[in-house]
Design an enzyme around this catalytic site. Structure first.
Site, PDB file in Angstrom:
ATOM      1  N   HIS A   1      -0.468 -27.552  56.886  1.00 53.75           N
ATOM      2  CA  HIS A   1      -1.269 -28.231  57.626  1.00 53.75           C
ATOM      3  C   HIS A   1      -1.774 -28.904  55.648  1.00 53.75           C
ATOM      4  O   HIS A   1      -2.719 -28.743  55.085  1.00 53.75           O
ATOM      5  CB  HIS A   1      -2.345 -27.682  58.077  1.00 53.75           C
ATOM      6  CG  HIS A   1      -2.719 -27.864  59.000  1.00 53.75           C
ATOM      7  ND1 HIS A   1      -2.920 -28.928  60.129  1.00 53.75           N
ATOM      8  CD2 HIS A   1      -1.353 -27.136  60.607  1.00 53.75           C
ATOM      9  CE1 HIS A   1      -2.609 -28.921  61.926  1.00 53.75           C
ATOM     10  NE2 HIS A   1      -1.358 -27.672  61.376  1.00 53.75           N
TER      11      HIS A   1
ATOM     12  N   GLU B   1      -3.609 -30.930  54.829  1.00 50.66           N
ATOM     13  CA  GLU B   1      -4.549 -31.855  54.323  1.00 50.66           C
ATOM     14  C   GLU B   1      -6.086 -31.070  54.608  1.00 50.66           C
ATOM     15  O   GLU B   1      -6.804 -31.059  54.366  1.00 50.66           O
ATOM     16  CB  GLU B   1      -5.183 -33.047  55.830  1.00 50.66           C
ATOM     17  CG  GLU B   1      -5.568 -31.977  57.635  1.00 50.66           C
ATOM     18  CD  GLU B   1      -4.028 -31.247  57.808  1.00 50.66           C
ATOM     19  OE1 GLU B   1      -2.890 -31.529  57.088  1.00 50.66           O
ATOM     20  OE2 GLU B   1      -3.779 -31.283  59.350  1.00 50.66           O
TER      21      GLU B   1
ATOM     22  N   CYS C   1       3.616 -30.453  61.233  1.00 53.32           N
ATOM     23  CA  CYS C   1       3.395 -29.462  62.148  1.00 53.32           C
ATOM     24  C   CYS C   1       3.623 -29.938  63.580  1.00 53.32           C
ATOM     25  O   CYS C   1       5.080 -30.350  64.017  1.00 53.32           O
ATOM     26  CB  CYS C   1       2.294 -28.409  61.655  1.00 53.32           C
ATOM     27  SG  CYS C   1       1.799 -26.978  63.021  1.00 53.32           S
TER      28      CYS C   1
HETATM   29  N1  GLN Z   1       1.926 -25.404  67.932  1.00 48.28           N
HETATM   30  C1  GLN Z   1       2.062 -26.790  67.602  1.00 48.28           C
HETATM   31  C2  GLN Z   1       2.546 -27.811  68.490  1.00 48.28           C
HETATM   32  O1  GLN Z   1       3.442 -27.451  69.005  1.00 48.28           O
HETATM   33  C3  GLN Z   1       1.727 -27.063  66.257  1.00 48.28           C
HETATM   34  C4  GLN Z   1       0.137 -26.556  66.132  1.00 48.28           C
HETATM   35  C5  GLN Z   1       0.025 -27.238  65.067  1.00 48.28           C
HETATM   36  O2  GLN Z   1      -0.088 -28.238  64.292  1.00 48.28           O
HETATM   37  N2  GLN Z   1      -0.649 -26.795  64.067  1.00 48.28           N
HETATM   38  O3  GLN Z   1       2.605 -29.070  69.370  1.00 48.28           O
END
Ligand code: GLN
Length: 189
Positions: free
Chosen positions: A167, A169, A74
């Protein structure tokens, strides 16, 4: 674990449960000691700022160039990509995987959602949790796409760099970490 900010603890407990020791990396000296690195979810703009302040940006770029095995999830995916759309103007890109990603690209209504993924190299579906996830808008020719949702890549690998828009995890499932650790040569399966 890159432990400047974000969801590193859940990654650490999965990796420890697979018999691999982890440390929390907050300095460039600690960064030099690791065999592989998880860059967790969280907030990429904050992590970018903290990487800069801690003096870790260039040492991390150097280690990535040198083939450090990394799993970015992410926000980690956003930081590792070559191009970031809808980022902050001062947000750094590590340029370690040839992707163009759009921050928060899944939009407001579906900012968080779950999907069962078919992942290359993993037999049964993997339940994936997406939280304000980036959308991969372009994957370069050297990038392997390991899973997709609605025609868009959500799990990609290029060389030693693996990135997930979701995610892994949070799935109660260690198969993705297991295969990444095996690819990194840290466990055998
Ligand atoms: N929207 C977040 C960002 O711009 C990422 C979201 C996440 O890691 N769950 O970093």
């Amino acid at each position: 674990m890159l432990a400047l900010q974000g969801a590193f603890a859940a990654h650490a407990s999965i990796i420890e449960s697979l018999g691999v020791a982890t440390i929390e990396v907050r300095t460039k000296e600690q960064l030099q000691t690791v065999d592989a690195l998880v860059m967790p979810g969280g907030e990429s703009t904050t992590m970018s700022m903290l990487l800069e302040r801690s003096g870790m940006l260039d040492p991390l770029r150097y280690r990535l160039n040198d083939g450090l095995a990394v799993l970015g999830t992410c926000a980690g995916m956003i930081l590792l990509a070559v191009d970031v759309l809808d980022g902050r103007a001062d947000q750094h890109s590590l340029g370690a995987i040839d992707l163009t990603v759009r921050r928060n690209g899944y939009g407001r209504q579906i900012a968080s959602f779950e999907a069962d993924l078919d992942i290359v190299g993993i037999d049964e579906p993997f339940h994936a949790v997406f939280i304000r996830a980036p959308v991969v808008e372009r994957a370069g020719p050297g990038v392997e796409v390991l899973a997709m949702v609605d025609g868009q890549p959500v799990l990609c690998r290029e060389g030693a760099v693996t990135v997930a828009a979701f995610h892994p995890e949070l799935a109660g499932d260690d198969r993705l970490h297991r295969s990444w650790l095996a690819d990194a040569g840290l466990i055998s399966i």
